[in-house]
Design an enzyme around this catalytic site. Structure first.
Site, PDB file in Angstrom:
ATOM      1  N   LYS A  42       0.845  -1.184   0.000  1.00  0.00           N
ATOM      2  CA  LYS A  42       0.000   0.000   0.000  1.00  0.00           C
ATOM      3  C   LYS A  42       0.887   1.243   0.000  1.00  0.00           C
ATOM      4  O   LYS A  42       2.104   1.163   0.189  1.00  0.00           O
ATOM      5  CB  LYS A  42      -0.931  -0.011   1.214  1.00  0.00           C
ATOM      6  CG  LYS A  42      -0.238   0.143   2.565  1.00  0.00           C
ATOM      7  CD  LYS A  42      -1.249   0.040   3.688  1.00  0.00           C
ATOM      8  CE  LYS A  42      -2.327   1.090   3.540  1.00  0.00           C
ATOM      9  NZ  LYS A  42      -3.393   0.983   4.561  1.00  0.00           N
ATOM     10  N   ASN A  66     -14.098   3.676  -2.909  1.00  0.00           N
ATOM     11  CA  ASN A  66     -13.319   3.816  -1.686  1.00  0.00           C
ATOM     12  C   ASN A  66     -12.766   5.225  -1.581  1.00  0.00           C
ATOM     13  O   ASN A  66     -12.460   5.877  -2.579  1.00  0.00           O
ATOM     14  CB  ASN A  66     -12.181   2.784  -1.640  1.00  0.00           C
ATOM     15  CG  ASN A  66     -10.877   3.323  -2.191  1.00  0.00           C
ATOM     16  OD1 ASN A  66     -10.120   3.999  -1.492  1.00  0.00           O
ATOM     17  ND2 ASN A  66     -10.620   3.055  -3.474  1.00  0.00           N
ATOM     18  N   ILE A  68     -10.255   5.811   1.080  1.00  0.00           N
ATOM     19  CA  ILE A  68      -9.366   5.510   2.210  1.00  0.00           C
ATOM     20  C   ILE A  68      -8.478   6.702   2.548  1.00  0.00           C
ATOM     21  O   ILE A  68      -8.249   7.022   3.713  1.00  0.00           O
ATOM     22  CB  ILE A  68      -8.496   4.274   1.905  1.00  0.00           C
ATOM     23  CG1 ILE A  68      -9.383   3.059   1.589  1.00  0.00           C
ATOM     24  CG2 ILE A  68      -7.574   3.973   3.082  1.00  0.00           C
ATOM     25  CD1 ILE A  68     -10.312   2.667   2.709  1.00  0.00           C
ATOM     26  N   GLY A  69      -7.961   7.379   1.530  1.00  0.00           N
ATOM     27  CA  GLY A  69      -7.157   8.565   1.785  1.00  0.00           C
ATOM     28  C   GLY A  69      -5.716   8.290   2.153  1.00  0.00           C
ATOM     29  O   GLY A  69      -5.101   9.042   2.913  1.00  0.00           O
ATOM     30  N   ASN A  96       4.795   1.141  -2.999  1.00  0.00           N
ATOM     31  CA  ASN A  96       4.073   2.283  -3.543  1.00  0.00           C
ATOM     32  C   ASN A  96       4.390   3.524  -2.715  1.00  0.00           C
ATOM     33  O   ASN A  96       4.328   3.489  -1.482  1.00  0.00           O
ATOM     34  CB  ASN A  96       2.566   1.988  -3.529  1.00  0.00           C
ATOM     35  CG  ASN A  96       1.760   3.044  -4.248  1.00  0.00           C
ATOM     36  OD1 ASN A  96       1.455   4.095  -3.697  1.00  0.00           O
ATOM     37  ND2 ASN A  96       1.394   2.751  -5.487  1.00  0.00           N
ATOM     38  N   CYS A 127      -4.001   8.931  -6.893  1.00  0.00           N
ATOM     39  CA  CYS A 127      -5.021   8.715  -5.862  1.00  0.00           C
ATOM     40  C   CYS A 127      -6.036   9.854  -5.892  1.00  0.00           C
ATOM     41  O   CYS A 127      -5.663  11.017  -5.719  1.00  0.00           O
ATOM     42  CB  CYS A 127      -4.383   8.626  -4.477  1.00  0.00           C
ATOM     43  SG  CYS A 127      -5.595   8.456  -3.147  1.00  0.00           S
ATOM     44  N   GLY A 215     -13.052  -2.351  -9.438  1.00  0.00           N
ATOM     45  CA  GLY A 215     -13.823  -3.573  -9.612  1.00  0.00           C
ATOM     46  C   GLY A 215     -14.237  -3.816 -11.052  1.00  0.00           C
ATOM     47  O   GLY A 215     -13.867  -3.062 -11.969  1.00  0.00           O
ATOM     48  N   GLY A 246     -10.319  -4.115 -12.354  1.00  0.00           N
ATOM     49  CA  GLY A 246     -11.432  -5.051 -12.423  1.00  0.00           C
ATOM     50  C   GLY A 246     -11.084  -6.470 -12.786  1.00  0.00           C
ATOM     51  O   GLY A 246     -11.950  -7.240 -13.215  1.00  0.00           O
ATOM     52  N   THR A 268      -9.296  -5.226  -6.101  1.00  0.00           N
ATOM     53  CA  THR A 268     -10.604  -5.314  -5.467  1.00  0.00           C
ATOM     54  C   THR A 268     -11.072  -6.757  -5.275  1.00  0.00           C
ATOM     55  O   THR A 268     -11.663  -7.094  -4.246  1.00  0.00           O
ATOM     56  CB  THR A 268     -11.640  -4.525  -6.296  1.00  0.00           C
ATOM     57  OG1 THR A 268     -11.213  -3.160  -6.380  1.00  0.00           O
ATOM     58  CG2 THR A 268     -13.008  -4.583  -5.659  1.00  0.00           C
TER      59      THR A 268
END
Length: 305
Positions: A42, A66, A68-69, A96, A127, A215, A246, A268
């Protein structure tokens, strides 16, 4: 089944996608990570981040939103607590990297470049869930080129992947800027901006109002963008692509490879069924056997044009 991302050899083309599989062994209870081609962590930022306020995920038709931030432990704690775990990994690991400014990207990348257990760095310039950094760089080709060049100067020997956003008018301009700045590979695509509304409260479902859609719902668009970047930018430049968006099955992964991806990232779907990773690997192998194809690399970009 093996493939190469620059100098990095992968036993197979299936990787995790950043942001969905934790830092290291979070999924090890459900899947043999040693069977994967590579693992992507992540996002790591210079300082710890709590992320956005809840609600931060929401299931949609054939997908997930999402916001998440970029919640993470921060660079120092990552180096102290997670690097020893990465050293136990038996597959290539890409970390990342994210930040608010060019200087923050450089600081994080420069520190991580010194660890031998890290095969390369993936710059998150896409992001959509943070107000500063992230997609701010990804939607501006000039700023993106400057950022990648600065990281390249700080990490001259590192393998650099740039993760692109689809939320632009022309993704080929972003791809060219990343390569001109010094990217060794491109990762595409990150999530599409989206929103959901609670019709009873009349408020946005997500605490951040908007989020990133991932997704199966985004797969056709992601394949189109991989195909476009491959034939217009990446193939002429000799730069490999990691395709994502996806992927749930071997058939999905093969579509991305035919469009021009050297490797694929699965995200996902691992939240639904982590074992999908090895199922996808086995499915690709069986496809090669059934079609008498000697190497998965023979499929790269082979969609009829």
């Amino acid at each position: 089944m093996s493939c190469h991302l620059g100098p990095v050899r992968l036993a197979n083309p299936v990787m995790t996608a950043s942001g969905t599989c934790g830092y290291t062994f979070e999924l090890s209870e459900f899947v043999d990570l040693g069977r994967l081609g590579a693992f992507v962590t992540k996002s790591i930022t210079l300082e710890p981040r709590m992320g956005n306020p809840p609600q931060r995920t929401f299931e949609t038709a054939s997908g997930m939103l999402n916001s998440i931030g970029l919640a993470n432990v921060g660079l120092e704690k990552f180096c102290e607590e997670k690097i020893p775990l990465l050293e136990r990994m038996t597959i290539p690991v890409f970390v990342n990297v994210a930040g608010k400014t060019v200087e923050e990207y450089v600081a994080v990348a420069g520190r991580l470049a010194g660890f031998k257990c890290i095969a390369g760095l993936e710059l998150n310039v896409s992001c959509p869930n943070v107000s500063h950094g992230g997609i701010t760089f990804g939607i501006d080709p000039k700023g993106l080129k400057k950022l990648v060049a600065a990281v390249r100067a700080a990490c001259p020997n590192s393998f650099l992947i740039v993760k692109l956003t689809p939320n632009v008018t022309d993704i080929t301009a972003s791809a060219r800027a990343a390569i001109e700045g010094g990217a060794n590979a491109l990762s595409l695509v990150n999530t599409f901006l989206g929103m959901a509304i609670d019709i009873e409260s009349r408020k946005p479902v997500l605490g951040n109002r908007t989020g990133g859609l991932s997704g199966p719902a985004i797969k056709p668009m992601a394949i189109y963008l991989v195909d476009k970047v491959y034939k217009e930018v990446a193939q002429p430049a000799g730069v490999p692509i990691i395709g994502l968006g996806g992927i749930c099955s071997a058939e999905d992964a093969i579509e991305f490879i035919l469009a021009g991806a050297t490797a694929v990232g699965v995200g996902t779907e691992t939240l639904v069924q982590p074992s999908c990773l090895t199922r996808i690997i086995d499915g690709i192998r069986q496809y090669l056997i059934d079609h008498k194809i000697a190497a998965v690399s023979e499929l790269i970009g082979m969609v009829e044009r």
